[in-house]
Design a protein around this motif. Structure first.
Motif, PDB file in Angstrom:
ATOM      1  N   SER A  30       1.046  -1.110   0.110  1.00 39.53           N
ATOM      2  CA  SER A  30       0.109  -0.180   0.244  1.00 39.53           C
ATOM      3  C   SER A  30       0.614   1.164   0.027  1.00 39.53           C
ATOM      4  N   ILE A  33       0.827   3.860  -2.669  1.00 38.01           N
ATOM      5  CA  ILE A  33      -0.426   4.542  -3.354  1.00 38.01           C
ATOM      6  C   ILE A  33      -0.692   5.426  -1.796  1.00 38.01           C
ATOM      7  N   TRP A  48     -16.076   6.322  -4.332  1.00 33.75           N
ATOM      8  CA  TRP A  48     -14.780   5.498  -4.380  1.00 33.75           C
ATOM      9  C   TRP A  48     -14.931   4.714  -3.713  1.00 33.75           C
ATOM     10  N   VAL A  53     -13.343   0.535  -7.150  1.00 38.01           N
ATOM     11  CA  VAL A  53     -12.099   0.901  -7.346  1.00 38.01           C
ATOM     12  C   VAL A  53     -11.108  -0.615  -7.634  1.00 38.01           C
ATOM     13  N   ILE A  54     -12.190  -1.531  -6.441  1.00 36.79           N
ATOM     14  CA  ILE A  54     -11.819  -2.837  -7.019  1.00 36.79           C
ATOM     15  C   ILE A  54     -11.857  -3.293  -8.911  1.00 36.79           C
ATOM     16  N   VAL A  57     -10.356  -1.446 -11.135  1.00 32.00           N
ATOM     17  CA  VAL A  57      -8.071  -2.235 -10.878  1.00 32.00           C
ATOM     18  C   VAL A  57      -8.420  -3.655 -11.496  1.00 32.00           C
ATOM     19  N   GLY A  60      -7.805  -2.828 -15.427  1.00 29.88           N
ATOM     20  CA  GLY A  60      -6.831  -2.374 -15.799  1.00 29.88           C
ATOM     21  C   GLY A  60      -5.665  -3.107 -16.603  1.00 29.88           C
ATOM     22  N   MET A  61      -5.931  -4.436 -15.215  1.00 26.55           N
ATOM     23  CA  MET A  61      -4.924  -5.898 -15.155  1.00 26.55           C
ATOM     24  C   MET A  61      -5.488  -6.355 -16.188  1.00 26.55           C
ATOM     25  N   TRP A 178     -11.717  -5.595   0.853  1.00 26.93           N
ATOM     26  CA  TRP A 178     -10.635  -5.724   0.184  1.00 26.93           C
ATOM     27  C   TRP A 178      -9.432  -7.157  -0.382  1.00 26.93           C
ATOM     28  N   LEU A 181      -9.301  -7.388  -4.390  1.00 28.93           N
ATOM     29  CA  LEU A 181      -7.960  -6.642  -5.189  1.00 28.93           C
ATOM     30  C   LEU A 181      -7.227  -8.038  -5.193  1.00 28.93           C
ATOM     31  N   ALA A 184      -8.282  -9.031  -8.876  1.00 29.24           N
ATOM     32  CA  ALA A 184      -8.073  -7.685  -9.257  1.00 29.24           C
ATOM     33  C   ALA A 184      -6.280  -7.555  -9.791  1.00 29.24           C
ATOM     34  N   LEU A 185      -5.873  -7.882  -9.015  1.00 29.43           N
ATOM     35  CA  LEU A 185      -3.972  -7.890  -9.457  1.00 29.43           C
ATOM     36  C   LEU A 185      -3.814  -9.127  -9.720  1.00 29.43           C
TER      37      LEU A 185
END
Length: 499
Positions: A30, A33, A48, A53-54, A57, A60-61, A178, A181, A184-185
């Protein structure tokens, strides 16, 4: 620890769990960011939200994964035998546009294909997905132009599936948004998302898990039946759910889910079964007749043996192994000191199927990513496993580059590829091991350490046990020796819900 006979419901709804407070890897990450969330941070007061947010993300990935395929899109799919492997950007999607008759307007399952594969070898709902994408593909231009368009159309549809997955995982554990994530990542997910059409089944399975967590057994069953109509593996989740409902006495809910799954699967498959049985059955006969293939420990055995096992013997042994795993998971469920969480068992059963199967395509990692995020939301363990999967992703393409580059021998030789398979197997086994440890020592489970019982369990969350085996049938003094706070059923260490 309470006895296995009772599981009192949580009396207080604690605050949202913040991984950056409890997970050292998450806290360190973290810093990119701005650092961990502060104690006085205002949550949910802006647009947000964690879900949004997730989701962004994750999209985006996914887009980065599309960029990684650019060398193939620009030519490697169409020119040169090994360039798509040396760039590690292979995809089945453009090749099957013509290879499975979509370019010629053939109807899947009904029209016979030219060549060795007489019918489409995918389940019906995946075939529908492929067909819809072909309708959206312009029929003008060269075949290369059409295949590029077909991949791009499929990528857009699969991006929607990817967004559904991260949103569903984020919302399944209400106090732990969370954790989404992790999905997502996940680097392996981004790399493999557009190799094949697996994201459709994964999205339906993730939605089914969300519905079960909300106590909607019928919706869960319908979605799981649709997922099984897109890929075979989702039906495996009914096994651990059966044993969990047995332990908790939730037979009505399981029956509702099973009926919903069966009806949904039949609605999709029934018409094709009736009017094009030979084409419909191709997926199942192909799976049975397919020999030992990439990614499995069976391939290591076959390529290092002077007398490799036959396909029939591998089918028999693989079936026995997965049945043994099922029996072990059932015994673990009934004898564990505290009823396992649904997501934990879902991961274990799908992982057992993957580990014992005679083929492991690199996109199969997508099956496990959402389940891993729900079963073991710990960044260190998740990233160790993901690193192993990325290593295998690179290994299989380098091996194929080696086998297709002739005397140049560019890539990874057979022995090196065997090591890549071993890394994949060991990474998955590692994650299985820590999840089993969490089941046997629930005070090490990060979800339960925060005070939850089974947030993905729906009617199982906080339910009393009615049938247990072994030591679980008697109140234990301690579930296991553990240096740290003792976690009670649904209780927090402090009044404000912090740890």
């Amino acid at each position: 620890m309470p006895s296995a006979e009772s599981t009192p419901a949580r009396v207080q709804e604690p605050d949202t769990v913040r991984p950056t407070r409890d997970d050292k890897v998450a806290a360190a990450g973290s810093e990119l960011i701005g650092g961990p969330l502060g104690r006085r941070a205002l949550i949910g007061t802006s647009w947000w939200t964690p879900v949004r947010v997730i989701a962004l993300v994750g999209i985006g990935m996914f887009a980065l994964g599309l960029v990684q395929k650019a060398p193939c899109y620009n030519g490697a799919w169409f020119f040169g035998a090994s360039s798509q492997y040396t760039h590690a950007c292979y995809s089945d999607i453009p090749h099957l546009y013509q290879g499975r008759g979509f370019a010629d307007g053939l109807v899947p399952y009904f029209d016979r294909l030219p060549g060795d594969m007489q019918y489409l070898e995918y389940p019906v709902l995946t075939g529908v997905f492929m067909e819809v994408a072909s309708w959206l593909t312009p029929g003008s231009g060269t075949i290369q132009d059409q295949e590029q368009w077909y991949w791009m159309v499929n990528a857009g549809m699969l991006m929607v599936c990817a967004a559904v997955i991260v949103v569903c995982v984020t919302r399944t554990h209400a106090r732990r948004p969370w954790d989404g994530l992790l999905v997502a990542l996940a680097p392996a997910a981004a790399l493999t998302a557009t190799i094949n059409w697996d994201l459709l089944a994964v999205a339906l399975t993730a939605a089914a898990m969300l519905m079960w967590s909300r106590g909607r057994a019928l919706a869960f069953g319908v979605l799981l039946g649709l997922a099984t109509a897109a890929k075979l593996y989702p039906f495996l989740l009914l096994g651990p759910l059966l044993v969990l409902c047995w332990r908790a006495g939730k037979w009505r809910e399981f029956g509702t889910a099973l009926a919903g799954a069966a009806v949904a699967w039949l609605v999709v498959n029934g018409p094709v079964m009736l009017f094009a049985f030979e084409g419909w059955s191709k997926f199942y006969t192909f799976s049975q007749e397919r020999g030992v293939d990439f990614g499995s420990f069976w391939l290591i055995w076959a390529q290092n043996s002077t007398n490799p096992p036959t396909t029939d013997s591998v089918n028999t042994m693989a079936t026995l192994l997965v049945l043994l795993c099922c029996g072990g998971i059932a015994a673990l469920t009934l004898a564990a000191p505290r009823r396992p969480r649904f997501a934990q068992l879902a991961f274990l059963i799908v992982a057992a199927f993957i580990l014992t199967n005679k083929v492991y395509s690199p996109q199969y990692v997508l099956w496990l990513v959402p389940l891993a995020a729900l079963a073991r939301p710990k960044w260190r363990d998740f990233l160790i496993w993901q690193a192993c999967e990325v290593a295998y992703f690179l290994g299989i393409w380098m091996y194929l580059a080696y086998t297709t580059s002739g005397n140049a021998h560019k890539g990874l030789p057979t022995d090196g590829y065997h090591w890549a398979i071993a890394v994949h197997l060991l990474g998955t086994l590692y994650l299985c091991a820590v999840i089993v440890r969490d089941i046997l020592m629930p005070e090490r489970d990060v979800v339960r350490l925060a005070g939850d019982d089974d947030p993905s369990g729906g009617v199982l969350d906080g339910a009393e046990d009615v049938f247990v085996l072994g030591p679980a049938a008697h109140p234990p003094r301690h579930a296991a020796h553990f240096e740290g706070p003792r976690v009670e059923w649904g209780k927090q260490d402090t009044a404000d819900g912090s740890l």
